[in-house]
Design a protein around this motif. Structure first.
Motif, mmCIF file in Angstrom:
data_model
loop_
_atom_site.group_PDB
_atom_site.id
_atom_site.type_symbol
_atom_site.label_atom_id
_atom_site.label_comp_id
_atom_site.label_asym_id
_atom_site.label_seq_id
_atom_site.Cartn_x
_atom_site.Cartn_y
_atom_site.Cartn_z
ATOM 1 N N ALA A 176 0.598 -0.979 0.359
ATOM 2 C CA ALA A 176 0.183 0.275 -0.180
ATOM 3 C C ALA A 176 1.007 1.289 -0.233
ATOM 4 O O ALA A 176 0.573 2.199 -0.919
ATOM 5 N N LEU A 177 2.578 1.717 0.385
ATOM 6 C CA LEU A 177 2.552 2.564 1.084
ATOM 7 C C LEU A 177 3.258 2.783 -0.587
ATOM 8 O O LEU A 177 3.809 3.347 -0.813
ATOM 9 N N THR A 183 8.676 5.975 -0.591
ATOM 10 C CA THR A 183 8.751 4.972 -0.549
ATOM 11 C C THR A 183 9.251 5.145 1.350
ATOM 12 O O THR A 183 9.818 3.973 1.893
ATOM 13 N N ALA A 184 9.046 6.615 1.943
ATOM 14 C CA ALA A 184 8.756 6.494 3.852
ATOM 15 C C ALA A 184 7.974 7.420 3.743
ATOM 16 O O ALA A 184 8.204 8.416 3.672
ATOM 17 N N THR A 185 7.696 6.527 5.250
ATOM 18 C CA THR A 185 6.734 8.093 6.017
ATOM 19 C C THR A 185 6.920 7.551 7.438
ATOM 20 O O THR A 185 7.125 7.038 7.785
ATOM 21 N N SER A 190 -1.408 7.572 7.761
ATOM 22 C CA SER A 190 -1.913 8.712 6.784
ATOM 23 C C SER A 190 -2.251 8.046 5.399
ATOM 24 O O SER A 190 -2.293 8.771 4.866
ATOM 25 N N LEU A 191 -1.129 7.795 4.641
ATOM 26 C CA LEU A 191 -1.334 6.723 3.756
ATOM 27 C C LEU A 191 -1.777 5.310 4.241
ATOM 28 O O LEU A 191 -2.110 5.511 2.579
ATOM 29 N N VAL A 192 -1.755 5.170 4.718
ATOM 30 C CA VAL A 192 -2.046 3.394 4.726
ATOM 31 C C VAL A 192 -3.514 3.281 6.014
ATOM 32 O O VAL A 192 -2.651 2.608 7.025
ATOM 33 N N PRO A 193 -4.601 4.350 5.593
ATOM 34 C CA PRO A 193 -5.733 3.673 6.666
ATOM 35 C C PRO A 193 -5.623 2.911 7.250
ATOM 36 O O PRO A 193 -5.875 2.492 8.615
ATOM 37 N N VAL A 199 0.379 1.821 15.497
ATOM 38 C CA VAL A 199 0.913 2.812 15.268
ATOM 39 C C VAL A 199 2.350 1.902 16.314
ATOM 40 O O VAL A 199 3.110 2.650 16.786
ATOM 41 N N ASP A 200 2.017 1.233 17.751
ATOM 42 C CA ASP A 200 3.205 1.133 18.127
ATOM 43 C C ASP A 200 4.331 0.112 17.756
ATOM 44 O O ASP A 200 5.337 0.556 18.443
ATOM 45 N N THR A 201 4.013 -0.422 16.000
ATOM 46 C CA THR A 201 5.307 -0.552 15.737
ATOM 47 C C THR A 201 5.426 -0.719 13.974
ATOM 48 O O THR A 201 6.101 -0.500 14.461
ATOM 49 N N ALA A 202 3.972 0.314 14.120
ATOM 50 C CA ALA A 202 4.911 0.542 12.180
ATOM 51 C C ALA A 202 3.689 1.663 12.368
ATOM 52 O O ALA A 202 3.114 2.865 10.900
ATOM 53 N N SER A 203 4.577 3.371 12.939
ATOM 54 C CA SER A 203 4.126 4.692 12.560
ATOM 55 C C SER A 203 4.943 5.275 11.768
ATOM 56 O O SER A 203 4.418 5.634 10.718
ATOM 57 N N GLY A 204 5.967 4.719 11.756
ATOM 58 C CA GLY A 204 7.202 4.978 10.707
ATOM 59 C C GLY A 204 7.353 3.918 9.792
ATOM 60 O O GLY A 204 7.642 2.889 10.211
#
Length: 523
Positions: A176-177, A183-185, A190-193, A199-204
């Motif tokens: 999805a990203l 490439t990075a967020t 916000s990009l992958v609802p 959020v605890d593992t993949a906010s970024g």
């Protein structure tokens, strides 16, 4: 630099409104007397600011910050010398920004570069075990960048390191990203609802593709940040004017704080560059390995295909092998084995898969079947023996094979098949498939029973053995291809060599699979 000596000034229209001769507005970008937006003047009034001056700080063409000067007591016009000095300081600071920013990032850049070099060296040392090179050495892909977790997917196999989302969700998040063109967020939700609950593992998330379906990815957890504003930025109001409604600037500038959630530590440019470079090394290594495998597999397969068919008294034979247009090496093979007593075993097989692994299995089955044919009581017994070898020594592999044992003197043929397509018998009255003597494919069952079918070649009778690549027809289905082959053989030449040319021309195999076809008759 921008200067507003008196925020309460009265605007004076520019006459004429457009430049005579061009019909375009006058460019006031560098004019110190240029008027500013009424909304901005209202914003200054709400703050109690009567005079203001701002100096832009520019880093490599991008606005990095502002030096804002406010005067409250009344209108104020700094002297030309003061303005020149302020502009000089702003330009000097802008020139130094690159050095200061780079110095703050230098340690991180050097560390990432060192680890990238170690990983690239590991990839070069072990091109056939790339997944292990990235995840099982002293320096892993997780060590490349400051992150809590990392994922490596190569050859369809997913490996996880550190703290990551569940394995079943990682490919979807990365896909999805990348589909969003990023490439990075630092705010994945916000990009992958669908990642809002992670959020605890993949906010970024930072992800780079390596090949079709393969990727490298790094994950950062949510980092709570407190941001202090001059007034609540969300309490904007709409003001009614003669020209209609417009946004009105805030009126309160008391310190207003908020906690920002769902974001991680931002990814730096050199981190993204290092990830892309490593993915490039992996892609190159994969391509080199694939080319080497194809060379090895091609050389191995050439040893499995007869350069010249043996001369057998009383028998005319012809064979054709057409490799797939999509894969350098397939799993097809054929063989002719003279047996004691003057009979001839004609073999055609197809190993599941393509490439070096399939060619290796093909070589083992071909040589083992030759040995069993020499000592077995017939084709069915030989197939039972080779199935035992497949189950014991090649677990997980599967192959189909058909054996037609011909007595050139009498024309007697004994046929036995292990899951292969039926042999086609062409005779004076037409052509029909030999449906007897069939059993399961090799490697499917531990101890199956194989049967035999018998027929006789007389006159101009022909026997045709073939692989599925000749008759598979996509939407038309296998039966359509089998019917087309029967018609082509029934109406084709008697001589095997000309018959195969006619068959390949009539069926025009699509090229998505390798094709093997063999024909024989008595002379």
């Amino acid at each position: 630099m921008r200067l507003i000596p008196d925020a309460g000034y009265a605007r004076v229209p520019l006459e004429p409104a457009v430049v005579p001769g061009t019909g375009r507005p006058l460019d006031l970008s560098g004019a110190m007397l240029r008027s500013v937006s009424p909304v901005h003047l209202e914003y200054l009034a709400n703050m109690g600011v009567v005079s203001s001056m701002s100096v832009s700080l520019i880093d490599r063409g991008r606005l990095w910050g502002l030096i804002s000067c406010h005067h409250y007591a009344g209108p104020h016009r700094p002297s030309y010398a003061d303005r020149t000095a302020a502009e000089f300081l702003g330009r000097t600071a802008s020139l130094l920004l690159r050095t200061v920013v780079a110095e703050s990032e230098l340690d991180g850049i050097v560390d990432v570069a060192e680890r990238a070099a170690e990983l690239s060296a590991a990839v070069g040392r072990t091109p056939r075990a790339l997944g292990a090179a990235l995840t099982e050495q002293d320096v892993t892909v997780l060590d490349l960048l400051p992150a809590a977790g990392a994922a490596v997917r190569l050859g369809g196999q997913l490996r996880l390191l550190g703290t990551t989302p569940p394995a079943e969700r990682v490919p979807g998040i990365v896909a999805a990203l990348l589909a969003a063109g990023a490439t990075a967020t630092d705010a994945a939700s916000s990009l992958v609802p669908d990642a809002a609950d992670l959020v605890d593992t993949a906010s970024g998330v930072l992800a780079v593709p390596v090949g079709p379906g393969d990727f490298l990815a790094w994950f950062r957890p949510e980092t709570l940040r407190e941001v202090t504003w001059g007034g609540n930025p969300y309490e904007s109001k709409v003001a009614q004017t003669d020209d209609g409604p417009r946004l009105s600037p805030r009126r309160s500038f008391d310190a207003w704080s908020e906690i920002v959630r769902g974001t991680s530590r931002p990814w730096r440019e050199h981190e993204v560059a290092a990830a892309r470079a490593l993915a490039g090394h992996l892609a190159a290594a994969t391509l080199n390995r694939s080319e080497e495998d194809n060379r090895l597999a091609g050389a191995l397969q050439r040893t499995l295909l007869l350069e010249e068919l043996p001369k057998v008294p009383g028998v005319a034979m012809a064979a054709r092998y057409v490799p797939s247009a999509e894969d350098v090496v397939g799993g097809d093979w054929y063989d002719l084995v003279p047996l004691p007593g003057g009979t001839l075993a004609v073999v055609l097989g197809d190993v599941a898969g393509h490439g070096l692994a399939a060619a290796s299995v093909t070589a083992q089955l071909r040589h083992a079947l030759r040995a069993h044919l020499l000592r077995a009581a017939g084709p069915a017994a030989a197939l039972a023996m080779i199935n035992e070898v497949t189950s014991a020594l090649l677990p997980g592999e599967m192959a189909t094979v058909v054996v037609a044992q011909l007595d050139p003197g009498t024309g007697e043929v004994v046929v036995a098949s292990a899951g292969h397509l039926p042999v086609l018998h062409a005779h004076e009255g037409g052509a029909e498939y030999v449906m007897g003597g069939r059993g399961p494919a090799l490697g499917v069952l531990d101890a199956p029973t194989y049967a035999e079918a018998r027929l006789r070649l007389v006159g101009d009778d022909r026997l045709v053995l073939f692989s599925d690549g000749l008759v598979e027809r996509g939407r038309g289905g296998l039966q359509s291809g089998l019917d087309a082959l029967r018609q082509a053989v029934a109406g084709g030449p008697a001589a095997p060599e000309q018959l195969l040319e006619s068959v390949l021309g009539a069926l025009a195999p699509p090229g998505t699979d390798d094709v093997t076809v063999l024909a024989l008759s008595r002379t």
